[in-house]
Motif scaffolding. Sequence first.
Motif, PDB file in Angstrom:
ATOM      1  N   LEU A   1     -36.268  10.066 -25.100  1.00  0.00           N
ATOM      2  CA  LEU A   1     -37.647   9.563 -25.119  1.00  0.00           C
ATOM      3  C   LEU A   1     -38.028   8.928 -23.788  1.00  0.00           C
ATOM      4  O   LEU A   1     -39.162   9.085 -23.308  1.00  0.00           O
ATOM      5  N   LEU A   2     -37.079   8.203 -23.200  1.00  0.00           N
ATOM      6  CA  LEU A   2     -37.365   7.504 -21.952  1.00  0.00           C
ATOM      7  C   LEU A   2     -37.675   8.465 -20.802  1.00  0.00           C
ATOM      8  O   LEU A   2     -38.310   8.073 -19.812  1.00  0.00           O
ATOM      9  N   GLU A   3     -37.261   9.721 -20.921  1.00  0.00           N
ATOM     10  CA  GLU A   3     -37.569  10.695 -19.870  1.00  0.00           C
ATOM     11  C   GLU A   3     -39.053  11.053 -19.847  1.00  0.00           C
ATOM     12  O   GLU A   3     -39.581  11.498 -18.826  1.00  0.00           O
ATOM     13  N   ARG A   4     -39.727  10.860 -21.015  1.00  0.00           N
ATOM     14  CA  ARG A   4     -41.181  11.039 -21.152  1.00  0.00           C
ATOM     15  C   ARG A   4     -41.664  12.469 -20.947  1.00  0.00           C
ATOM     16  O   ARG A   4     -42.853  12.732 -20.970  1.00  0.00           O
ATOM     17  N   THR A   5     -40.779  13.395 -20.704  1.00  0.00           N
ATOM     18  CA  THR A   5     -41.206  14.786 -20.489  1.00  0.00           C
ATOM     19  C   THR A   5     -40.800  15.687 -21.649  1.00  0.00           C
ATOM     20  O   THR A   5     -41.257  16.833 -21.723  1.00  0.00           O
ATOM     21  N   ASN A   6     -39.958  15.214 -22.513  1.00  0.00           N
ATOM     22  CA  ASN A   6     -39.474  16.032 -23.623  1.00  0.00           C
ATOM     23  C   ASN A   6     -40.477  16.016 -24.767  1.00  0.00           C
ATOM     24  O   ASN A   6     -41.074  14.994 -25.078  1.00  0.00           O
ATOM     25  N   ARG A   7     -40.634  17.158 -25.394  1.00  0.00           N
ATOM     26  CA  ARG A   7     -41.583  17.248 -26.506  1.00  0.00           C
ATOM     27  C   ARG A   7     -40.989  16.587 -27.742  1.00  0.00           C
ATOM     28  O   ARG A   7     -39.771  16.539 -27.934  1.00  0.00           O
ATOM     29  N   VAL A   8     -41.892  16.066 -28.580  1.00  0.00           N
ATOM     30  CA  VAL A   8     -41.487  15.424 -29.822  1.00  0.00           C
ATOM     31  C   VAL A   8     -41.446  16.474 -30.932  1.00  0.00           C
ATOM     32  O   VAL A   8     -42.335  17.312 -31.054  1.00  0.00           O
ATOM     33  N   ILE A   9     -40.402  16.434 -31.746  1.00  0.00           N
ATOM     34  CA  ILE A   9     -40.192  17.417 -32.810  1.00  0.00           C
ATOM     35  C   ILE A   9     -40.272  16.711 -34.162  1.00  0.00           C
ATOM     36  O   ILE A   9     -39.643  15.665 -34.363  1.00  0.00           O
ATOM     37  N   LEU A  10     -41.038  17.284 -35.083  1.00  0.00           N
ATOM     38  CA  LEU A  10     -41.124  16.760 -36.442  1.00  0.00           C
ATOM     39  C   LEU A  10     -40.590  17.801 -37.411  1.00  0.00           C
ATOM     40  O   LEU A  10     -40.994  18.975 -37.368  1.00  0.00           O
ATOM     41  N   ILE A  11     -39.680  17.378 -38.264  1.00  0.00           N
ATOM     42  CA  ILE A  11     -39.082  18.243 -39.282  1.00  0.00           C
ATOM     43  C   ILE A  11     -39.428  17.696 -40.666  1.00  0.00           C
ATOM     44  O   ILE A  11     -39.350  16.493 -40.916  1.00  0.00           O
TER      45      ILE A  11
ATOM     46  N   SER B   1     -37.560  13.838 -33.739  1.00  0.00           N
ATOM     47  CA  SER B   1     -36.611  13.880 -32.630  1.00  0.00           C
ATOM     48  C   SER B   1     -37.369  14.125 -31.340  1.00  0.00           C
ATOM     49  O   SER B   1     -38.605  14.215 -31.326  1.00  0.00           O
ATOM     50  N   SER B   2     -36.620  14.233 -30.237  1.00  0.00           N
ATOM     51  CA  SER B   2     -37.220  14.466 -28.926  1.00  0.00           C
ATOM     52  C   SER B   2     -36.323  15.396 -28.118  1.00  0.00           C
ATOM     53  O   SER B   2     -35.103  15.190 -28.058  1.00  0.00           O
ATOM     54  N   GLY B   3     -36.939  16.407 -27.520  1.00  0.00           N
ATOM     55  CA  GLY B   3     -36.204  17.312 -26.657  1.00  0.00           C
ATOM     56  C   GLY B   3     -35.087  18.027 -27.377  1.00  0.00           C
ATOM     57  O   GLY B   3     -35.196  18.398 -28.544  1.00  0.00           O
ATOM     58  N   ASN B   4     -33.967  18.187 -26.694  1.00  0.00           N
ATOM     59  CA  ASN B   4     -32.807  18.890 -27.254  1.00  0.00           C
ATOM     60  C   ASN B   4     -31.639  17.949 -27.532  1.00  0.00           C
ATOM     61  O   ASN B   4     -30.483  18.370 -27.529  1.00  0.00           O
ATOM     62  N   CYS B   5     -31.956  16.676 -27.771  1.00  0.00           N
ATOM     63  CA  CYS B   5     -30.866  15.704 -27.956  1.00  0.00           C
ATOM     64  C   CYS B   5     -30.104  15.934 -29.256  1.00  0.00           C
ATOM     65  O   CYS B   5     -28.965  15.483 -29.400  1.00  0.00           O
ATOM     66  N   GLY B   6     -30.741  16.580 -30.231  1.00  0.00           N
ATOM     67  CA  GLY B   6     -30.068  16.863 -31.493  1.00  0.00           C
ATOM     68  C   GLY B   6     -29.958  15.682 -32.428  1.00  0.00           C
ATOM     69  O   GLY B   6     -29.310  15.758 -33.477  1.00  0.00           O
TER      70      GLY B   6
END
Length: 499
Positions: free
Chosen positions: A14-24, A87-92
């Motif tokens: 999240l702190l990178e601010r460039t990753n998209r937010v994912i909702l499941i 979630s955010s980005g590909n952090c899993g």
Amino acid sequence: MAFYEMDPALEESLLERTNRVILILEIQDDAGEMITLPEEALQEGNFHSYKDFLGGYCVTGSVSFLDEEEFLSGLSGQDRQVRILISSGNCGRFLHRFTLTVDDKGFRRSRTGGITRITATLEDAPARMKRVGGLKNWEEKQIIIDCVMSDKEHPQGSLVHLIAARGGLGSEELDCSTVELPLVYAHISASPWEELCSLATSCSALVEGGLDHKILFSSSVYQRDGLLEEMSPLREDLFYEMTEEEAGDVYTNSVRLKWNRPERLNPQILWRYDELPVEFDDSFSPSYPFLPEGDRPIQDPLVPYEALFEVRENYKSLPVLWADQIQSQEEVLEGLQFEADGGGTDGLTLSSYTTESQRAYLNLSCSQAGRLINLSILGQPIVMRAGTACFRSDEAEIALRGLRILSGRSRFFSDALVTGADGEDRPHWEDWVLRALSQGIKRRRRYRGRSEVGLFYMRAGALCSLEDEGSSTLCRVEELEMNFQKSRGLETRVTLLEE
């Protein structure tokens, strides 16, 4: 109450601010198992957390998603549980953010090009309790005697658990802090949500929906552990827009609490027979003539005579709300005083006797003429001190800004002593008034922010420190709205009220 705690990998993403937010979305099937929809299924989602005008926190929302694989084919949506994971980005790593329920409209399906699109309106347990409570029949009142406001370890004597039970919630569906302020009497008559909010107001506590529990009751200044409420940091640079205004609507310089205060008294006479006709002797002591075939209502064996309990105090009568330790029939007979015209004390006895919390039903049987000197019933009563009041004002603030009154609406106040913010011990109701006045005279501000950073870990009701360039302001989240569009991502709108 603080923000939700995130996995370090999710926080870093999240702190990178460039990753998209994912909702499941996870949706419960008929067997109680959770069906996880694909990441690309959710098209739109809106989630609104807010402080209800009664004081509790509710969450409502809506989702629109595609069911290309027909996972939900044939399933009715009504009352179905839905979990929202973010979630955010590909952090899993995912944060379980909401546990909501589909409202009475269920799933609204539409088909375009052979693909099913489902729209549903969602609500948490408080929002549902608030909505459904007004539709139910709450005419059946509930009287609760000798309880505490909140006790997780002993739910059978915990007022918050007993109120929640009226809303259909078991003790396992409620999580609460322990507030051991005793109440001798509580009359529950409104909807469960109204009563829960009223209790939370008296305890200076927060009531909201939870993830694993349907209701959370926490952060009371009177709770047993005495721990300070948790606080989360919130950087102002996370918002692309922040407005500030004076929160004059929450200012008050006079707090007025007026309620009907129950009080338990020492054992005493609850009822004494005094029905006409009556005779007086030379010392003006009353007696009541009885005949074997007399027509006094208390002698009618077909109609039980009602003896309403009351307490006589300072030349006025106080109705009894509840009484216990009421004398048995044998004890009442032992205190009965009768003088027969032919001499002796025999000739009048109790032919029937039953008791309730506010009255007794009895009949007398007379076998010879005479005079009743005394017939009374003793017990330990709880009476209502109607119109009990506690007013506190700040005269300097009134002179400066005019009179601004806050009227206390709750009625769950204890006579127990509590330690105030100044270290002084005083009755709970007086401390509540002083705390409300101390908070009310503050010049507070309200902040409204908008962010496209994933602030989904925030929660309405949480305490936070708004930080900007070395300065910080203690605030509470009043309202939180998260709007997700698959094509645009997640936007967050938040309203903060300075503490």
